[in-house]
Scaffold this active site. Sequence first.
Site, PDB file in Angstrom:
ATOM      1  N   THR A 218      -4.051  -6.372  -2.813  1.00 36.54           N
ATOM      2  CA  THR A 218      -3.390  -6.542  -1.514  1.00 36.54           C
ATOM      3  C   THR A 218      -2.597  -7.836  -1.404  1.00 36.54           C
ATOM      4  O   THR A 218      -1.695  -7.914  -0.580  1.00 36.54           O
ATOM      5  CB  THR A 218      -4.403  -6.509  -0.353  1.00 36.54           C
ATOM      6  OG1 THR A 218      -5.251  -7.657  -0.444  1.00 36.54           O
ATOM      7  CG2 THR A 218      -5.245  -5.256  -0.407  1.00 36.54           C
ATOM      8  N   ASP A 219      -2.931  -8.863  -2.169  1.00 39.18           N
ATOM      9  CA  ASP A 219      -2.194 -10.126  -2.022  1.00 39.18           C
ATOM     10  C   ASP A 219      -0.700  -9.934  -2.254  1.00 39.18           C
ATOM     11  O   ASP A 219       0.102 -10.208  -1.365  1.00 39.18           O
ATOM     12  CB  ASP A 219      -2.743 -11.177  -3.000  1.00 39.18           C
ATOM     13  CG  ASP A 219      -3.785 -12.079  -2.356  1.00 39.18           C
ATOM     14  OD1 ASP A 219      -3.783 -12.200  -1.121  1.00 39.18           O
ATOM     15  OD2 ASP A 219      -4.582 -12.680  -3.094  1.00 39.18           O
ATOM     16  N   PRO A 220      -0.314  -9.458  -3.433  1.00 42.66           N
ATOM     17  CA  PRO A 220       1.118  -9.265  -3.638  1.00 42.66           C
ATOM     18  C   PRO A 220       1.701  -8.181  -2.731  1.00 42.66           C
ATOM     19  O   PRO A 220       2.849  -8.299  -2.295  1.00 42.66           O
ATOM     20  CB  PRO A 220       1.242  -8.883  -5.105  1.00 42.66           C
ATOM     21  CG  PRO A 220      -0.124  -8.665  -5.604  1.00 42.66           C
ATOM     22  CD  PRO A 220      -1.085  -9.258  -4.659  1.00 42.66           C
TER      23      PRO A 220
END
Lengths: 417, 391
Positions: A179-181
């Site tokens: 989910t970060d990128p």
Amino acid sequence: MSVDPNDLPLAGLRITDTSIMWAGPYLTNILATLGAEVIKIEGTKRLDPWRPTGGFDQSVDRWWERSPFFNAVNCNKLSLTLDLTQPDGVSIFKELVAQSDIVVENFTARVMPKLGLSYDILSGIRPDLIMISLPAYGSSGPWRDFPGFAKNIEQMSGIPQITGLPDGPPLMSAWEGFTDPAAGVNGVVAVLIALLYRQATGQGQYIDLSQVEAMTCMMGDVIAEYGLNDTIAPRRGNRHPGMVPHGYFRCRDDRWVAISVAGDAEWRDLTSVMGDPEWARSPQFATAVERFRHQDELEARIEQWTLQENNHDLAARLQSAGVAAGPILESDEFVTDPHLIARGTFQEVNHPVAGRFQIPLPTAAMRLEHTPLGIRRAAPTLGQHNHDVLRNLLGRSESEIERLAALGVIGTSPVNP
Amino acid sequence: MASALQGIRILEVGGGPAAGYATRIMAGFGAEVIKVETPGSGDSTRRSPPFLDDVPGPERSGLALFLDTNKKSVTLDLSQTDGAAIFHKLARTAHLVIDSTGHGFLEDRGVGPGDLRAENPDLVVTAITPFGQSGPYAKWASSALIAYGMSVGGRVEDPVQIGGNLVHFLAGLHTAVAALVALYDQREGRPAQQVDVSIWEGTLMSAVYPAVAYAFSGVKKARGPLLGLLPCKDGYIGLNAYTVEQRRGLAEFLDMPELEANLGWSSATSGRDAPEELEKIKSRMIDRIKDRTPLELFEEGGRRRLPFGLAPTAADMLGFKQHNERNFFEESDHPVMGRIPLPGAPFKMTATPWKSERSAPALGEHNIEIFAGELGYSKAELALLAQRRVI
């Protein structure tokens, strides 16, 4: 592959960036690669927590400059240190905002207002400012102050409930970091929409990006299923509702190959690569529905065959025959992958402390026809551009810069790292 | 209030979940998105589950319902000369084309980027393909399973794909970035450009750190489990901790001082050297939480500023007080599927809010509006085109 930076799509835009770790920094990593000038703000008492990540020796000199993860996601940026808990830090920040088009931050919702740096205040300084906040849960609501990182954002978006084997527990994505990128790219979309609006009207705006909401949007079909049928979407393992066989199959030397078979033609192509074995002519594999009904046996049969094969050779042979397939790459196989080499997906940087190594091009998902995007500079060292920014952009005198250093408002090494 | 992308016309041709996700966002922020679909069958998303009552049908797919909110639909068979000619006319009125038809499909029918730009020089054409338009794998066939498997870096013993349509939706986000930045660039006075989007490289950017760690250190990371979700009373909980402070907080919360040390399981690339140790710690953690519910643990974690996570189903997420207070979900009112709750805005733009003005279109619902109303085809001509299955 070099282009005049002034010709890049976002040339001339300046971004003040207080974001840390991966999501926000990836957002500005993309914008920087597209040509914006990104000034990354860190405190010498408050380093970006990404600096100690990436599994490297932290007993060495200037360890905080050596994280491969930090150095990958902060290429093409400038670094300014500022202690935002001191009045001088806040006033310099505001001067910088006055000369910025965009502010990016990903603290929990209470932090920027507490520092006196809410959008209301900053847009008073720079009326057409675009500002984006990307905390875990957004800037309002009962959970607004709950912290969030990739893992719990992935969990709260329901991704594990649809990931895993049908009869097994919910699983996380392979690196627990999906989910970060993805949140970062959502943020880039938001900023570009705001830029197009500003280009047309001259108006800036505030963007409130809840990472959990952005990720839950990516579950739209799963949410729809509940609304349509009151049913919870099943975990499918590696299977697919419309393709069979469809899975990761173990190969020789504990490697894997991914195979997706779309229809009858591809099934025939697969069996011909397998050497047209007797079992594949059985009525229980004669049609897609039969193959669907007998998937357990089908997968076991295919794996008996793939176990004898090298995953790279097999994927290439299957593709030549028209079957969708690909090798599961090991972590050492990306920088030598011929396709990624041909497309310049990894590029070498020469970092003043960490040395020469390859990092991924942040915009690798896209190639522009006239403006090849590249890594123009290695990630900055801590406070590398303090002098440039304070002297040349903000017009502070040498003695003033010395005073700020003496007060610890700026610095080039961490305080109590 | 204003819409950010008002006046921008986008043609979505080729369909699929990646293109559909890119244009869903643009439509919600005010762009006019016209789906150009194949007569008869329509976009592949219309044939993808979930279906109303689990019965397939072009107006019964929840995936299409979600993706096509706010869009228009026309049908055109681009393989017939009339279909290609109409597409040409339509492209003259557009600012962006999002093309997922595959290599050479539009070119072979005389409506490739070069053909379209000969008549509309400002047009930005963004093409989505599995591996991009150059490089040795350019012509390879693919799937989400393959793109994901080729990205995760040999992470686990038995690889499992990420569920849903996440791989393609992520590619859709990269597509939106590519198309919007090219449009911005063109509007800054520079020549319009074509854009090449690669689904694999988009996926790879979300799983690239094993490769980065190797490129830096030359050390290939060992495989092994991470902490993942832990079972507790009536569900699962993620007891996540990233920083020193969080590890300390977690150690205090569970009364397990051993968690304070960096055991590595909290980090994506370290700590896979001692899987037995991880299993022991895990079972002690499970023992301490087995009588507590996920929500109880989650909220207590939040109060202690620990980034715990639940493992919600769609039903759970629809009930989250956080989502409800922020009006995150919206209701679609579709003539066949009925009133269905769906996620709304992916992010809140305060000056130009998300708008959901119409539910997903029926296949070819806007043929008359666009072909007759706008391009000037007569009813007799439309009848001829329909007879010949051009529309």
